[in-house]
Structures are given as structure tokens and as C-alpha cells.
Design an enzyme around this catalytic site. Structure first.
Site, PDB file in Angstrom:
ATOM      1  N   VAL A 155      78.350 -21.428 -53.818  1.00  9.22           N
ATOM      2  CA  VAL A 155      78.115 -22.585 -55.764  1.00  9.22           C
ATOM      3  C   VAL A 155      77.291 -23.567 -55.559  1.00  9.22           C
ATOM      4  O   VAL A 155      76.763 -23.651 -54.495  1.00  9.22           O
ATOM      5  CB  VAL A 155      79.465 -23.154 -56.446  1.00  9.22           C
ATOM      6  CG1 VAL A 155      79.741 -24.144 -57.457  1.00  9.22           C
ATOM      7  CG2 VAL A 155      80.933 -22.536 -56.365  1.00  9.22           C
ATOM      8  N   LYS A 156      76.190 -23.312 -56.532  1.00 14.29           N
ATOM      9  CA  LYS A 156      75.112 -23.410 -56.754  1.00 14.29           C
ATOM     10  C   LYS A 156      74.859 -25.067 -57.025  1.00 14.29           C
ATOM     11  O   LYS A 156      75.800 -25.582 -57.459  1.00 14.29           O
ATOM     12  CB  LYS A 156      73.799 -23.164 -57.278  1.00 14.29           C
ATOM     13  CG  LYS A 156      73.363 -21.719 -56.542  1.00 14.29           C
ATOM     14  CD  LYS A 156      72.259 -21.279 -57.448  1.00 14.29           C
ATOM     15  CE  LYS A 156      70.534 -21.956 -57.624  1.00 14.29           C
ATOM     16  NZ  LYS A 156      69.897 -21.401 -57.729  1.00 14.29           N
TER      17      LYS A 156
END
Length: 368
Positions: free
Chosen positions: A138-139
Site C-alpha cells: 500500500v503506497k
């Protein structure tokens, strides 16, 4: 197998593609890139998804079903993008199973939350649960508000791609946030070996902003410094990474099973025609790093890129000399960092607007 890209991979640089689409997934293109171009990961962003959805009929059936279910535009975006990332993760599962840290596919939290810690945490939790693949990342942006969200996500066992890092000081804060999250995860009894992270250090945008300022200064000394700042900045960042790996704090985490948060060179497409199109690949070769590339840059390296050995390790002193010269020429690097981070957040938000408008058009077309 492309020999030049394989040589890059053999030098310890993990090649990730900065692009994803349902067309790539379903046509077999993504799987072919693994076999033919040594691609071992993928990064995405809302602009990438906007282009894919606007140009791809493969989304139409899902959009029609979601519209029939009276889904909101935000829900449609969530469903379309998480499905693509989930399916890409499945394609890369074999790579992930055979690697300590590769085979990863990134999906970004909603960019409008860049300055909202609680919102970022909630978005990360939702994306992680929806994708439901251990090789997802997840960025989360490395804003001041993003740092505690990074710690919270890691502490919960969510693997994170920290994005939008421009300066060494912020990068040190990112590494601290990662280790704090790992310590909390360890104390909670989580398996640290299951938690992955990369730190995406943006490269070309530094040269773009500093070159602009050097042009404004207009001296011969300023002109001689063009195109040098981004690489120097990345090399200083790598030296900071080495310091962390040598610390007692990290060694204790490593003994507990923690995985290194590798530096990832992002924004590696050259923005100026004055520079070689493989500049930010050839000059950032060092083992145990990631270079995420647009396909254009990847193909350029595959055609004429050269690996000349490690071009990063041991170059911190030379890199610092570049910044000393920049300061002497009148460049305020701290102001540069403020500028590029603000621009980066604004671009992220603009890309979300672009994605939203694209999906709204697809939804309108899907209505009876």
C-alpha cells in the site's frame, strides 16, 4: 530474455514496471514482461489507472455491474483498481514465493488524504483487506501526516510502499517510522518476516526544479551543475540507508526477522532531452535496490543501457560536494524540497481528480 535488463537485474537492481492495466493482465503481457524483461514488480498510481480505464474495454462489464448496483464513483474506483492489483499480485506470486522482497504490486491510498493521518490509515486498511494478497504494497506518501500512518500500518502487518520522498532528512524519518512500526508489530507478536516495505525516493523531479533555478541564476558555475543534483541526492539517501542498516536498532529488528526497507528509485524517466534517457538507471546501480520504470525507460535501457558496476556506494562525499557547490551558487535546497513536495502532493491530488472524472464518464456511458 533481454540481456541488458538481465545484466541490470544480476547487478542486484530489482526492475519494477511503473504501469498496470487490465489489458496487460488479461493479454499475458504482464507475465511476458517477467520472462522477457526481468520485471519483478509493479507500481501504480491514479494517473496510470485513469489511462488504463479510459482506453480499455475490459473494464466495461464490471463498470456496468457496479452502476446497476448503484455504486458511487469512489466505490467503482476502489473495486476496479483493487481487482487489477489483486490479479497482478497473482501473476507475480511465483516471483514473490522465490524472493525475499520482490513480486510486489503497489496500490496507492487516496491522494486527497496526504495530509490526513487517520484517513490514510483507514484507506490503507481498506485497500490491504480488499486486495487480500501478501505480496501487495500500500503506497503511503511521506508527508509529515503520512509518517505516523506508515508506523500504524506497519504495526498492523500492512506492507507499505512509502512514496513521495525527496530529501535525506525526510527519508531518515521514513526509516524511523518503519522501524517504530516493526517494533510495535514485534511487541504485538506479529511475524516480522511477513511485513514488507520499500522507500520510494523520487529522482528526476529534483533535477527539474534545481535546473530551473540554475537557469535563473545564469552563471557559468550554475550551468555546470545542471543534471547533477538528483543523482547526488539519491546517493546521499543511500548512504543514510547504510547508516541505518549498521545501527544496533536495525540489527535487533533483523534478528527478530525483519526485512530491510529497500530504497526504490522512483520518477526515473528523464524529463530533459539534454540527458541520456537511461541516466537515472545507469547511474543508480547498487545491489538490493529497486528501480521502478515507465516502459519507455525500461525499453531504452533494454536497447542501449549499460551496467558499469556499482554507481552509488561510496559516493556520498562526492555527492555532498555537489550540494556544497549548489549552495555556493545560490540554490536553497531546503526550499527546493518544500517546493517539490508541495507540487508532488498537488500532482497526486490532480491525478485523483483525473481518475474520478474518467470513471464518471465510464459510469455515464454504462447507464441505460
Amino acid at each position: 530474455m533481454n540481456d541488458r535488463l538481465k545484466t541490470l537485474a544480476d547487478a542486484g537492481v530489482s526492475i519494477w514496471l511503473d504501469d498496470l492495466s487490465r489489458e496487460r493482465i488479461e493479454s499475458g503481457n504482464l507475465a511476458a514482461l517477467i520472462e522477457e524483461k526481468s520485471v519483478v514488480g509493479v507500481t501504480t498510481n491514479p494517473t496510470i489507472f485513469a489511462g488504463a480505464i479510459a482506453n480499455g474495454e475490459r473494464y466495461d462489464a464490471q463498470v456496468r455491474q457496479l452502476v446497476a448496483d448503484d455504486a458511487s464513483v469512489d466505490r467503482v474506483i476502489f473495486e476496479l483498481t483493487t481487482e487489477d492489483v489483486r490479479n497482478a499480485c497473482d501473476i507475480f506470486k511465483r516471483v514473490a514465493d522465490g524472493s525475499a522482497s520482490d513480486g510486489r504490486v503497489s496500490i496507492e491510498v487516496e491522494p486527497t488524504l496526504a495530509n490526513d493521518t487517520a484517513g490514510t490509515i483507514a484507506s490503507a486498511q481498506a485497500l490491504w483487506a480488499a486486495v487480500d494478497r501478501g505480496n501487495a504494497l500500500v503506497k503511503i506518501p511521506a508527508t509529515k501526516e503520512g509518517l505516523p500512518a506508515i508506523t500504524a500500518a506497519i504495526a498492523q502487518g500492512i506492507s507499505v510502499n512509502v512514496t513521495l520522498i525527496f530529501g535525506t532528512t525526510r527519508y531518515q524519518e521514513v526509516m524511523d517510522a518503519y522501524m517504530t512500526g516493526l517494533e510495535q508489530a514485534r511487541d504485538a507478536g506479529l511475524d516480522l518476516g511477513e511485513i514488507q516495505s520499500v522507500a520510494s525516493f523520487f529522482v528526476s523531479r529534483i533535477d527539474t526544479e534545481i535546473d530551473r533555478r540554475l537557469d535563473e541564476i545564469g552563471t557559468d558555475e550554475a550551468a555546470a551543475l545542471k543534471g547533477k543534483a538528483a543523482l547526488a541526492n539519491a546517493r546521499l539517501a543511500y548512504a543514510a540507508y547504510e547508516e541505518v542498516l549498521a545501527s544496533d536498532r536495525w540489527k535487533q529488528l533483523a534478528e527478530a526477522g525483519a526485512v530491510k526497507q529497500r530504497p526504490l528509485w522512483a520518477s526515473t524517466g528523464v524529463k530533459s532531452e539534454a540527458y541520456p534517457d537511461t541516466l537515472y538507471v545507469t547511474e543508480l546501480v547498487v545491489a538490493d535496490t529497486v528501480n521502478t520504470m515507465p516502459e519507455k525507460t525500461m525499453d531504452a535501457f533494454g536497447d542501449h543501457g549499460e551496467v558499469t558496476g556499482d554507481t552509488v556506494t561510496g559516493r556520498a562525499a562526492q555527492a555532498q560536494e555537489v550540494f556544497d557547490r549548489l549552495a555556493a551558487a545560490g540554490v536553497d535546497f531546503e526550499d527546493v524540497l518544500v517546493t517539490v513536495e508541495h507540487e508532488g502532493v498537488d500532482k497526486f491530488k490532480t491525478s485523483w481528480t483525473e481518475l474520478t472524472e474518467t470513471v464518471e464518464k465510464q459510469m455515464a456511458a454504462a447507464r441505460p
